[in-house]
Write a protein that holds these residues in place. Sequence first.
Motif, mmCIF file in Angstrom:
data_model
loop_
_atom_site.group_PDB
_atom_site.id
_atom_site.type_symbol
_atom_site.label_atom_id
_atom_site.label_comp_id
_atom_site.label_asym_id
_atom_site.label_seq_id
_atom_site.Cartn_x
_atom_site.Cartn_y
_atom_site.Cartn_z
ATOM 1 N N MET A 95 21.652 50.921 57.587
ATOM 2 C CA MET A 95 22.381 49.701 57.974
ATOM 3 C C MET A 95 21.529 48.866 58.926
ATOM 4 N N ASN A 96 21.245 47.628 58.542
ATOM 5 C CA ASN A 96 20.593 46.705 59.471
ATOM 6 C C ASN A 96 21.210 45.321 59.277
ATOM 7 N N ILE A 97 20.764 44.347 60.098
ATOM 8 C CA ILE A 97 21.449 43.053 60.053
ATOM 9 C C ILE A 97 21.260 42.364 58.689
ATOM 10 N N HIS A 98 20.180 42.730 57.989
ATOM 11 C CA HIS A 98 19.939 42.060 56.700
ATOM 12 C C HIS A 98 20.887 42.561 55.604
ATOM 13 N N THR A 99 21.189 43.867 55.640
ATOM 14 C CA THR A 99 22.160 44.374 54.659
ATOM 15 C C THR A 99 23.529 43.743 54.928
ATOM 16 N N ILE A 100 23.841 43.581 56.220
ATOM 17 C CA ILE A 100 25.129 42.965 56.578
ATOM 18 C C ILE A 100 25.146 41.498 56.111
ATOM 19 N N ALA A 101 24.036 40.787 56.365
ATOM 20 C CA ALA A 101 23.959 39.368 55.977
ATOM 21 C C ALA A 101 24.098 39.217 54.465
ATOM 22 N N ASN A 102 23.380 40.070 53.716
ATOM 23 C CA ASN A 102 23.455 39.978 52.251
ATOM 24 C C ASN A 102 24.877 40.206 51.756
ATOM 25 N N TYR A 103 25.496 41.223 52.332
ATOM 26 C CA TYR A 103 26.865 41.549 51.916
ATOM 27 C C TYR A 103 27.800 40.372 52.179
ATOM 28 N N LEU A 104 27.744 39.837 53.409
ATOM 29 C CA LEU A 104 28.671 38.763 53.791
ATOM 30 C C LEU A 104 28.409 37.491 52.983
ATOM 31 N N ASN A 105 27.140 37.197 52.746
ATOM 32 C CA ASN A 105 26.812 35.988 51.996
ATOM 33 C C ASN A 105 27.261 36.076 50.542
ATOM 34 N N GLU A 106 27.191 37.298 49.988
ATOM 35 C CA GLU A 106 27.556 37.451 48.576
ATOM 36 C C GLU A 106 29.057 37.587 48.361
ATOM 37 N N LEU A 107 29.785 37.751 49.459
ATOM 38 C CA LEU A 107 31.231 37.939 49.340
ATOM 39 C C LEU A 107 31.919 36.761 48.646
ATOM 40 N N ASP A 167 34.268 34.385 47.357
ATOM 41 C CA ASP A 167 35.733 34.405 47.262
ATOM 42 C C ASP A 167 36.307 35.817 47.172
ATOM 43 N N ASN A 168 35.402 36.814 47.190
ATOM 44 C CA ASN A 168 35.896 38.181 47.008
ATOM 45 C C ASN A 168 36.158 38.906 48.325
ATOM 46 N N SER A 169 36.253 38.163 49.417
ATOM 47 C CA SER A 169 36.411 38.840 50.697
ATOM 48 C C SER A 169 37.797 39.462 50.806
#
Lengths: 137, 229
Positions: free
Chosen positions: A1-13, A15-17
Amino acid sequence: MNIHTIANYLNELADNSHTGFSFDCLPIAGEVDVLQVTIVNREELPIFVSVTEDQILCIAYLWGEEEVNQQTRSEMLEAMVEMNIPMPLSSFSKIDNKYVIFGALSVNSTLSDVEHELAVLSDNSLEVIDEMAAYLI
Amino acid sequence: MSIFRKIISALRGGASEVGEAIVDSNSTRIFAQEIRDAENHLTKAKRDLTDIMAKQMQAEREVSRVKRSVSEHEGYATQALSQGNESLALEVAEKIATLEVELNDQLQANQSYSASAERLKHLVKTTERQLADYQRQLSMVKTTESVQKATAAITTNFSSSNSKLLSAKESLERIKAKQQNFDDKMQAAEALEAEGSDKSLRDKLAQAGIGEQQTSANSVLERLKAKQG
């Protein structure tokens, strides 16, 4: 887990959040990597995420000492301490002369846990400012 | 001084200046060294414990073997006595005496192994607790440092991007206004949609000649004719 995995996840969310929020992420370079996360329509209160060896820290800045009405400062502090437990997932702290609200997660948390944490932290920070406005200038 | 107190006094003392270490790197190094030492002790203690427990098991096996041998020879001696063979019985008795000395030795060894094993188990537990404590304290130091560095990065980012920090109240007002705006838009959209569906239904009804009819020239003429008549 690092900030980039978090960023990728949040950016790709998109409408599916699970939380109904849209997130914008901006990595900030420095000695420690920090991710600035803004929630659409709540850009004024960004959340800063950093990942250390054992925990993920999410911090939102609330107000500076200069915004505190000094006459009722101790009442405000007491109210904040009392609110610490009832407030879900988040706690108060102070960094330099700024009051903050933060949440800490294990580095083994899932990305959806992180998303949930950010949503709750953002809701809490709005509510706290609303509740504490009487103590602020 | 506990690390907790150190961190508090460092923060209070204004050591929170950007770039200044909260707990000097020397303390961090000492901590890391203490953790490594504790880990080494733990590994050694666990290895010793395994050895001792193995020896203890061997001693226990030996004890039961000698015990069996003693009772076996006691049987032989009784048999020799019942046959009236006193000298054979004496020979067996001597053997039993030797075996009993051996048994005593083994019992003592077994006891001392048990005691050592207990001591080592206690040591392992204490060291494990100490290790966890060191790790927790090191984590506190590292987290404090990391938060400071993160804050430094955030502050630099804010000042470099020239974005003015709004006051908490201003921020809240703006967010609320945006939320209100969003809610208003949603309401307007809903109202519009409702109106749309209402209108299309009225149109359909009118086409079918149901409901309120539009006044036409013909209907007015009809009405006037009816009055005259």
